[in-house]
Design a protein around this motif. Structure first.
Motif, PDB file in Angstrom:
ATOM      1  N   SER A  11      -2.951  34.457  29.050  1.00  0.00           N
ATOM      2  CA  SER A  11      -4.182  34.684  28.308  1.00  0.00           C
ATOM      3  C   SER A  11      -4.155  36.058  27.654  1.00  0.00           C
ATOM      4  O   SER A  11      -3.538  36.992  28.163  1.00  0.00           O
ATOM      5  CB  SER A  11      -5.394  34.566  29.244  1.00  0.00           C
ATOM      6  OG  SER A  11      -5.310  35.514  30.291  1.00  0.00           O
ATOM      7  N   SER A  62      -5.430  39.618  26.849  1.00  0.00           N
ATOM      8  CA  SER A  62      -6.167  40.553  27.684  1.00  0.00           C
ATOM      9  C   SER A  62      -6.328  41.876  26.942  1.00  0.00           C
ATOM     10  O   SER A  62      -5.749  42.094  25.883  1.00  0.00           O
ATOM     11  CB  SER A  62      -5.447  40.783  29.015  1.00  0.00           C
ATOM     12  OG  SER A  62      -4.144  41.313  28.784  1.00  0.00           O
ATOM     13  N   ASP A  71      -8.933  40.763  32.057  1.00  0.00           N
ATOM     14  CA  ASP A  71      -8.069  39.608  31.824  1.00  0.00           C
ATOM     15  C   ASP A  71      -8.779  38.348  32.304  1.00  0.00           C
ATOM     16  O   ASP A  71      -8.401  37.741  33.295  1.00  0.00           O
ATOM     17  CB  ASP A  71      -6.732  39.794  32.540  1.00  0.00           C
ATOM     18  CG  ASP A  71      -5.739  38.679  32.210  1.00  0.00           C
ATOM     19  OD1 ASP A  71      -5.963  37.984  31.204  1.00  0.00           O
ATOM     20  OD2 ASP A  71      -4.759  38.508  32.949  1.00  0.00           O
ATOM     21  N   TYR A  72      -9.826  37.963  31.606  1.00  0.00           N
ATOM     22  CA  TYR A  72     -10.499  36.709  31.900  1.00  0.00           C
ATOM     23  C   TYR A  72      -9.665  35.558  31.347  1.00  0.00           C
ATOM     24  O   TYR A  72      -8.900  35.747  30.394  1.00  0.00           O
ATOM     25  CB  TYR A  72     -11.890  36.671  31.272  1.00  0.00           C
ATOM     26  CG  TYR A  72     -12.881  37.598  31.928  1.00  0.00           C
ATOM     27  CD1 TYR A  72     -12.965  37.700  33.303  1.00  0.00           C
ATOM     28  CD2 TYR A  72     -13.752  38.357  31.151  1.00  0.00           C
ATOM     29  CE1 TYR A  72     -13.875  38.540  33.907  1.00  0.00           C
ATOM     30  CE2 TYR A  72     -14.675  39.196  31.742  1.00  0.00           C
ATOM     31  CZ  TYR A  72     -14.731  39.289  33.124  1.00  0.00           C
ATOM     32  OH  TYR A  72     -15.640  40.121  33.715  1.00  0.00           O
ATOM     33  N   PRO A  73      -9.790  34.366  31.898  1.00  0.00           N
ATOM     34  CA  PRO A  73      -9.072  33.222  31.326  1.00  0.00           C
ATOM     35  C   PRO A  73      -9.477  33.010  29.870  1.00  0.00           C
ATOM     36  O   PRO A  73     -10.662  33.046  29.532  1.00  0.00           O
ATOM     37  CB  PRO A  73      -9.540  32.054  32.204  1.00  0.00           C
ATOM     38  CG  PRO A  73      -9.974  32.684  33.487  1.00  0.00           C
ATOM     39  CD  PRO A  73     -10.555  34.008  33.103  1.00  0.00           C
ATOM     40  N   GLY A  74      -8.468  32.816  29.017  1.00  0.00           N
ATOM     41  CA  GLY A  74      -8.768  32.600  27.616  1.00  0.00           C
ATOM     42  C   GLY A  74      -8.382  33.774  26.750  1.00  0.00           C
ATOM     43  O   GLY A  74      -7.273  34.314  26.877  1.00  0.00           O
ATOM     44  N   ASP A  87      -9.346  37.571  25.363  1.00  0.00           N
ATOM     45  CA  ASP A  87     -10.075  38.843  25.443  1.00  0.00           C
ATOM     46  C   ASP A  87      -9.357  39.809  24.491  1.00  0.00           C
ATOM     47  O   ASP A  87      -8.186  40.123  24.702  1.00  0.00           O
ATOM     48  CB  ASP A  87     -10.063  39.415  26.863  1.00  0.00           C
ATOM     49  CG  ASP A  87     -10.460  38.380  27.905  1.00  0.00           C
ATOM     50  OD1 ASP A  87     -11.490  37.717  27.710  1.00  0.00           O
ATOM     51  OD2 ASP A  87      -9.733  38.245  28.907  1.00  0.00           O
ATOM     52  N   SER A 123     -14.675  38.067  23.632  1.00  0.00           N
ATOM     53  CA  SER A 123     -14.038  37.177  24.598  1.00  0.00           C
ATOM     54  C   SER A 123     -14.671  35.796  24.512  1.00  0.00           C
ATOM     55  O   SER A 123     -15.878  35.667  24.273  1.00  0.00           O
ATOM     56  CB  SER A 123     -14.187  37.733  26.025  1.00  0.00           C
ATOM     57  OG  SER A 123     -13.687  36.813  26.976  1.00  0.00           O
ATOM     58  N   ASP A 124     -13.831  34.759  24.727  1.00  0.00           N
ATOM     59  CA  ASP A 124     -14.375  33.408  24.816  1.00  0.00           C
ATOM     60  C   ASP A 124     -14.627  32.995  26.271  1.00  0.00           C
ATOM     61  O   ASP A 124     -14.916  31.836  26.552  1.00  0.00           O
ATOM     62  CB  ASP A 124     -13.464  32.397  24.120  1.00  0.00           C
ATOM     63  CG  ASP A 124     -12.052  32.348  24.706  1.00  0.00           C
ATOM     64  OD1 ASP A 124     -11.789  33.012  25.740  1.00  0.00           O
ATOM     65  OD2 ASP A 124     -11.197  31.655  24.125  1.00  0.00           O
ATOM     66  N   TYR A 125     -14.514  33.958  27.188  1.00  0.00           N
ATOM     67  CA  TYR A 125     -14.843  33.685  28.581  1.00  0.00           C
ATOM     68  C   TYR A 125     -16.326  33.349  28.684  1.00  0.00           C
ATOM     69  O   TYR A 125     -17.174  34.015  28.095  1.00  0.00           O
ATOM     70  CB  TYR A 125     -14.509  34.905  29.434  1.00  0.00           C
ATOM     71  CG  TYR A 125     -14.859  34.763  30.900  1.00  0.00           C
ATOM     72  CD1 TYR A 125     -14.188  33.846  31.699  1.00  0.00           C
ATOM     73  CD2 TYR A 125     -15.834  35.553  31.485  1.00  0.00           C
ATOM     74  CE1 TYR A 125     -14.490  33.714  33.033  1.00  0.00           C
ATOM     75  CE2 TYR A 125     -16.145  35.435  32.831  1.00  0.00           C
ATOM     76  CZ  TYR A 125     -15.472  34.506  33.602  1.00  0.00           C
ATOM     77  OH  TYR A 125     -15.783  34.385  34.933  1.00  0.00           O
ATOM     78  N   GLU A 126     -16.663  32.332  29.419  1.00  0.00           N
ATOM     79  CA  GLU A 126     -18.036  31.842  29.587  1.00  0.00           C
ATOM     80  C   GLU A 126     -18.629  31.279  28.302  1.00  0.00           C
ATOM     81  O   GLU A 126     -19.805  30.941  28.255  1.00  0.00           O
ATOM     82  CB  GLU A 126     -18.961  32.949  30.121  1.00  0.00           C
ATOM     83  CG  GLU A 126     -18.601  33.433  31.505  1.00  0.00           C
ATOM     84  CD  GLU A 126     -19.581  34.468  32.030  1.00  0.00           C
ATOM     85  OE1 GLU A 126     -19.774  34.520  33.252  1.00  0.00           O
ATOM     86  OE2 GLU A 126     -20.157  35.211  31.214  1.00  0.00           O
ATOM     87  N   THR A 176     -16.957  33.038  20.677  1.00  0.00           N
ATOM     88  CA  THR A 176     -16.665  34.278  21.378  1.00  0.00           C
ATOM     89  C   THR A 176     -17.943  35.084  21.533  1.00  0.00           C
ATOM     90  O   THR A 176     -18.740  35.186  20.594  1.00  0.00           O
ATOM     91  CB  THR A 176     -15.626  35.120  20.617  1.00  0.00           C
ATOM     92  OG1 THR A 176     -16.082  35.353  19.285  1.00  0.00           O
ATOM     93  CG2 THR A 176     -14.285  34.419  20.584  1.00  0.00           C
TER      94      THR A 176
END
Length: 299
Positions: free
Chosen positions: A59, A61, A80-83, A85, A101-104, A110
């Protein structure tokens, strides 16, 4: 005195972060391997944050590296969230890093996040609710010179849907904190952009320059907008990725103890001449305000 840049353009091959002196000499490679782009200097001149993809399948980061004291080719991942960042932007005071980030997120959107410079206290700054019809993404954030306001590119979802409907939005940092607590929206759209606009602030914090394009393969222009959105226009055709030069003089700077003359100041910009005052002679004046010869005309 130094520039940071990414090198490597061949698809599938590594891209790395380098630094060099401002005259192009003393080129130093900071990273090795992976896909490393978008360097952002910290205000202390020795820390750089950048987007990093260590290997295929990993991913994206956000990492940082100390260019003066750390071992070359060694960096530290701070988020370093999944996806995905990426796109770090360091605040002028060095305390905060903004990133996208596209996390959550969902539907390829994003959100905009902030964190402490060491990677702690990650918090969402701007996001759209899953049920919000707009489904906006927030990209390419930029801090105002005083650190009190951010500008960001707002896109419908992500990808090529940034063309032609992206916009420039701004919010001050106090409003952003309140927005997170209340769930409201503090971002104000001030200009239509088109594409990945890469906003950049004027040194006085009153203007934003940005790119504008209707499609990925269309010609791009450089435009400007005032921070309240009341004034905007075209700067030039056939250009993109503007960067505003920082002010070279610090207002009200303290005297340098090693220089009795104090800080060097640039000369004031020449002022426009005052408007010409025309005599009260109506239609008997020429275009320079002089009488045209009628003897019976009095002031």
């Amino acid at each position: 005195q130094r520039l940071a840049f990414a090198r490597g353009n061949v698809v599938g091959e590594p891209r790395d972060i380098y630094i060099m002196d401002a005259d192009g000499s003393n080129v130093i490679q900071l990273t090795s391997g992976g896909y490393n782009i978008e360097p952002s200097w910290g205000p202390d001149d020795h820390m750089i944050a950048f987007s990093s993809l260590p290997a295929l399948g990993a991913s994206m980061s956000v990492s940082v590296i100390d260019v003066d004291t750390e071992v070359s080719w060694w960096s530290r991942i701070i988020v370093d969230y999944p996806g995905w960042d990426a796109q770090p932007a360091w605040s002028p005071d060095g305390q905060t890093i903004m990133f996208s980030s596209d996390y959550e997120a969902d539907y390829s959107r994003t959100h905009l996040y902030a964190m402490n410079a060491d990677g702690s206290n990650v918090r969402v700054i701007a996001q759209e609710a899953l049920w919000d019809y707009a489904l906006l993404s927030y990209l390419q954030s930029a801090w105002s010179p005083d650190g009190q306001t951010i500008a960001v590119v707002s896109c419908p979802a992500a990808g090529d849907t940034c063309y032609p409907d992206s916009s420039i939005a701004v919010a001050n940092t106090d409003e952003l904190r309140e927005m997170v607590e209340t769930g409201g929206s503090a971002l104000r759209e001030i200009a239509q952009a088109g594409g990945y606009a890469r906003p950049t602030w004027s040194p006085d914090g009153q203007w934003i320059a940005f790119s504008s394009s209707q499609c990925r393969d269309c010609e791009s222009s450089i435009r400007f907008v005032s921070i309240d959105g009341s004034d905007e226009g075209l700067l030039m055709d056939n250009g993109h990725s503007p960067t505003w030069r920082p002010d070279t003089v610090t207002p009200n700077a303290p005297d340098d103890p090693d220089d009795p003359k104090g800080p060097v100041k640039e000369p004031d910009e020449p002022k426009d001449p005052p408007p010409t005052k025309l005599p009260k002679c109506g239609s008997n004046c020429d275009n320079k305000g002089k009488l045209t010869g009628a003897d019976d005309i009095k002031d």
